[in-house]
Design an enzyme around this catalytic site. Structure first.
Site, mmCIF file in Angstrom:
data_model
loop_
_atom_site.group_PDB
_atom_site.id
_atom_site.type_symbol
_atom_site.label_atom_id
_atom_site.label_comp_id
_atom_site.label_asym_id
_atom_site.label_seq_id
_atom_site.Cartn_x
_atom_site.Cartn_y
_atom_site.Cartn_z
ATOM 1 N N MET A 63 -2.522 0.785 2.040
ATOM 2 C CA MET A 63 -2.477 1.878 1.069
ATOM 3 C C MET A 63 -3.893 2.196 0.574
ATOM 4 O O MET A 63 -4.067 2.850 -0.459
ATOM 5 C CB MET A 63 -1.556 1.514 -0.097
ATOM 6 C CG MET A 63 -0.106 1.294 0.354
ATOM 7 S SD MET A 63 1.111 1.558 -0.951
ATOM 8 C CE MET A 63 0.630 0.331 -2.140
ATOM 9 N N HIS A 122 -7.654 -6.832 2.934
ATOM 10 C CA HIS A 122 -7.463 -5.864 4.017
ATOM 11 C C HIS A 122 -8.462 -6.117 5.147
ATOM 12 O O HIS A 122 -8.119 -6.044 6.329
ATOM 13 C CB HIS A 122 -7.686 -4.438 3.518
ATOM 14 C CG HIS A 122 -6.772 -4.000 2.410
ATOM 15 N ND1 HIS A 122 -7.208 -3.766 1.133
ATOM 16 C CD2 HIS A 122 -5.441 -3.747 2.393
ATOM 17 C CE1 HIS A 122 -6.197 -3.374 0.385
ATOM 18 N NE2 HIS A 122 -5.093 -3.356 1.113
ATOM 19 N N GLN A 161 7.860 3.904 -2.131
ATOM 20 C CA GLN A 161 7.979 2.504 -2.539
ATOM 21 C C GLN A 161 7.602 2.283 -3.993
ATOM 22 O O GLN A 161 7.605 1.152 -4.466
ATOM 23 C CB GLN A 161 7.181 1.591 -1.609
ATOM 24 C CG GLN A 161 5.674 1.690 -1.740
ATOM 25 C CD GLN A 161 4.993 0.878 -0.657
ATOM 26 O OE1 GLN A 161 5.048 1.211 0.521
ATOM 27 N NE2 GLN A 161 4.333 -0.202 -1.039
ATOM 28 N N GLY A 181 -0.017 -8.949 5.533
ATOM 29 C CA GLY A 181 -0.517 -10.079 4.761
ATOM 30 C C GLY A 181 0.617 -10.942 4.216
ATOM 31 O O GLY A 181 1.646 -10.426 3.779
ATOM 32 N N ASP A 196 2.178 -10.472 0.557
ATOM 33 C CA ASP A 196 3.436 -9.779 0.269
ATOM 34 C C ASP A 196 4.509 -10.389 1.164
ATOM 35 O O ASP A 196 4.977 -9.774 2.132
ATOM 36 C CB ASP A 196 3.262 -8.282 0.517
ATOM 37 C CG ASP A 196 2.182 -7.702 -0.388
ATOM 38 O OD1 ASP A 196 2.435 -7.556 -1.591
ATOM 39 O OD2 ASP A 196 1.065 -7.439 0.099
ATOM 40 N N ARG A 218 -4.479 -3.931 -7.249
ATOM 41 C CA ARG A 218 -4.060 -3.834 -8.654
ATOM 42 C C ARG A 218 -4.892 -4.723 -9.580
ATOM 43 O O ARG A 218 -4.818 -4.564 -10.804
ATOM 44 C CB ARG A 218 -2.574 -4.173 -8.798
ATOM 45 C CG ARG A 218 -1.677 -3.134 -8.173
ATOM 46 C CD ARG A 218 -0.223 -3.255 -8.614
ATOM 47 N NE ARG A 218 0.536 -2.079 -8.233
ATOM 48 C CZ ARG A 218 1.307 -1.982 -7.146
ATOM 49 N NH1 ARG A 218 1.415 -3.010 -6.329
ATOM 50 N NH2 ARG A 218 1.959 -0.871 -6.885
HETATM 51 P P1 AMP Z 1 -1.562 -2.746 0.608
HETATM 52 O O1 AMP Z 1 -2.713 -1.814 0.805
HETATM 53 O O2 AMP Z 1 -1.548 -3.396 -0.728
HETATM 54 O O3 AMP Z 1 -0.249 -2.146 1.009
HETATM 55 O O4 AMP Z 1 -1.815 -3.929 1.627
HETATM 56 C C1 AMP Z 1 -1.953 -3.698 3.007
HETATM 57 C C2 AMP Z 1 -1.791 -5.004 3.733
HETATM 58 O O5 AMP Z 1 -2.785 -5.918 3.292
HETATM 59 C C3 AMP Z 1 -0.429 -5.671 3.446
HETATM 60 O O6 AMP Z 1 0.076 -6.205 4.653
HETATM 61 C C4 AMP Z 1 -0.788 -6.742 2.459
HETATM 62 O O7 AMP Z 1 0.083 -7.844 2.496
HETATM 63 C C5 AMP Z 1 -2.173 -7.126 2.913
HETATM 64 N N1 AMP Z 1 -2.909 -7.767 1.812
HETATM 65 C C6 AMP Z 1 -3.019 -7.329 0.540
HETATM 66 N N2 AMP Z 1 -3.715 -8.210 -0.201
HETATM 67 C C7 AMP Z 1 -4.054 -9.231 0.623
HETATM 68 C C8 AMP Z 1 -4.779 -10.454 0.457
HETATM 69 N N3 AMP Z 1 -5.293 -10.820 -0.717
HETATM 70 N N4 AMP Z 1 -4.913 -11.268 1.523
HETATM 71 C C9 AMP Z 1 -4.380 -10.916 2.735
HETATM 72 N N5 AMP Z 1 -3.692 -9.781 2.947
HETATM 73 C C10 AMP Z 1 -3.534 -8.945 1.915
#
Ligand code: AMP
Length: 305
Positions: free
Chosen positions: A36, A43, A67, A154, A157, A194
């Site tokens: 996102m 990321h 979501q 990741g 989540d 966040r």
């Molecule tokens: P998001 O942009 O928050 O939807 O995250 C995109 C991807 O990055 C998702 O698969 C998350 O689980 C992963 N992710 C977010 N934070 C972390 C982190 N601290 N360590 C590893 N992966 C992460």
């Protein structure tokens, strides 16, 4: 950078076609990292791994309105497309797909709405009704547009990762789901877009989530199998943190994501808490050791106090 779905599909098709053994179009050629945006080191770890493992890497950049619940942070969710593109370029990502909402969910197109099942209403799903249906709708659409690939998610989540795996299995997609370990700050706080919402005081205290999870992991390692004891230890740690409001602290089975007691198979401790208006989640794998009270101390020399 590509915005339209057809253009993105053409790019992944071309990548698969140009790979060495184009006769066997497979998930091995294209790595996909859905995000996102507001990219951080978490990321980046996914992107680097995909880069290492695939000749062609695509990142999606889409803040998925489906979501977010009413009253959640969809509007104020951090967005910085220029910075994200810079990071993607630096990492040598081949294509960034940054669709508009209309391109992701074309009006008039009948989009399949995957059903997360009962787990979709538990834990994160209980706190955020409709969240996982929204996540799976976006992930399915992304996978449909991308085609055969390895998709990187990741462990941060964990419930999302579990439900995505289930969906891919159920649909029998030619997609390999790759789980990546959580990247943390020095005090253990899991990186999250966040975290930017936290005041400096809240940020200081947010380390309690990892402390709580580490305590549970340590108890499990030393043989504690009562999930109630692990839950209580986590709740105590978070409860003792003035700015934290605990939402849940629990233990689930890795294979089923069902809450477990006693803790025997590989399991995962999960926590969620609010710091002011910011809701944070985290989790840690537990490796159960010998049961507490059953281990007889070994006789003989070599044991000091
Ligand atoms: P998001 O942009 O928050 O939807 O995250 C995109 C991807 O990055 C998702 O698969 C998350 O689980 C992963 N992710 C977010 N934070 C972390 C982190 N601290 N360590 C590893 N992966 C992460």
């Amino acid at each position: 950078m590509i915005r339209d779905a057809a253009g993105f599909r053409a790019a992944t098709d071309a990548a698969r076609a140009s790979s060495a053994d184009s006769a066997r179009v497979s998930a091995r050629h294209v790595g996909l990292v859905p995000t996102m945006g507001a990219l951080h080191a978490g990321h980046v770890s996914l992107l680097r791994r995909a880069r290492r493992e695939h000749p062609f890497v695509a990142m999606s950049l889409f803040v998925n309105p489906l979501q977010f619940g009413p009253g959640e942070d969809f509007e104020r969710y951090p967005r910085d497309e220029a910075a994200d593109l810079g990071i993607a370029r630096e990492l040598g990502i081949d294509v960034v797909w940054a669709p508009s909402v209309e391109e992701m969910y074309p009006p008039g197109m009948e989009l399949p709405a995957p059903d997360p099942g009962p787990l979709g209403d538990l834990l994160e799903g209980a706190a955020r009704p409709g969240h996982f249906a929204g996540v799976l709708t976006a992930v399915r659409r992304m996978l449909d547009v991308t085609g055969p690939c390895a998709a990187y998610f990741g462990e941060k989540d964990a419930q999302q990762l579990f439900l995505v795996r289930e969906m891919v299995k159920e649909l029998d997609y030619s997609v390999t789901v790759v789980a990546c370990p959580t990247v943390r700050e020095a005090d253990g706080l899991a990186l999250s877009s966040r975290n930017a919402y936290l005041s400096s005081e809240e940020r200081e205290q947010a380390g309690c989530l990892f402390l709580a999870l580490s305590e549970a992991a340590e108890l499990a390692r030393s043989g504690e199998r009562h999930a109630g004891v692990l839950r209580a230890a986590m709740a105590r740690e978070i409860g003792a943190t003035p700015l934290a409001r605990l939402e849940y602290a629990t233990v689930v089975d890795e294979a089923t994501f069902a809450e477990v007691d006693p803790v025997e198979a590989p399991a995962r401790a999960l926590v969620a808490a609010r710091f002011g208006g910011t809701r944070l989640i985290d989790n840690l794998r537990l490796s159960p050791g010998e049961p507490v009270g059953h281990a007889e101390p070994a006789p003989g020399p070599g044991r000091e106090g």
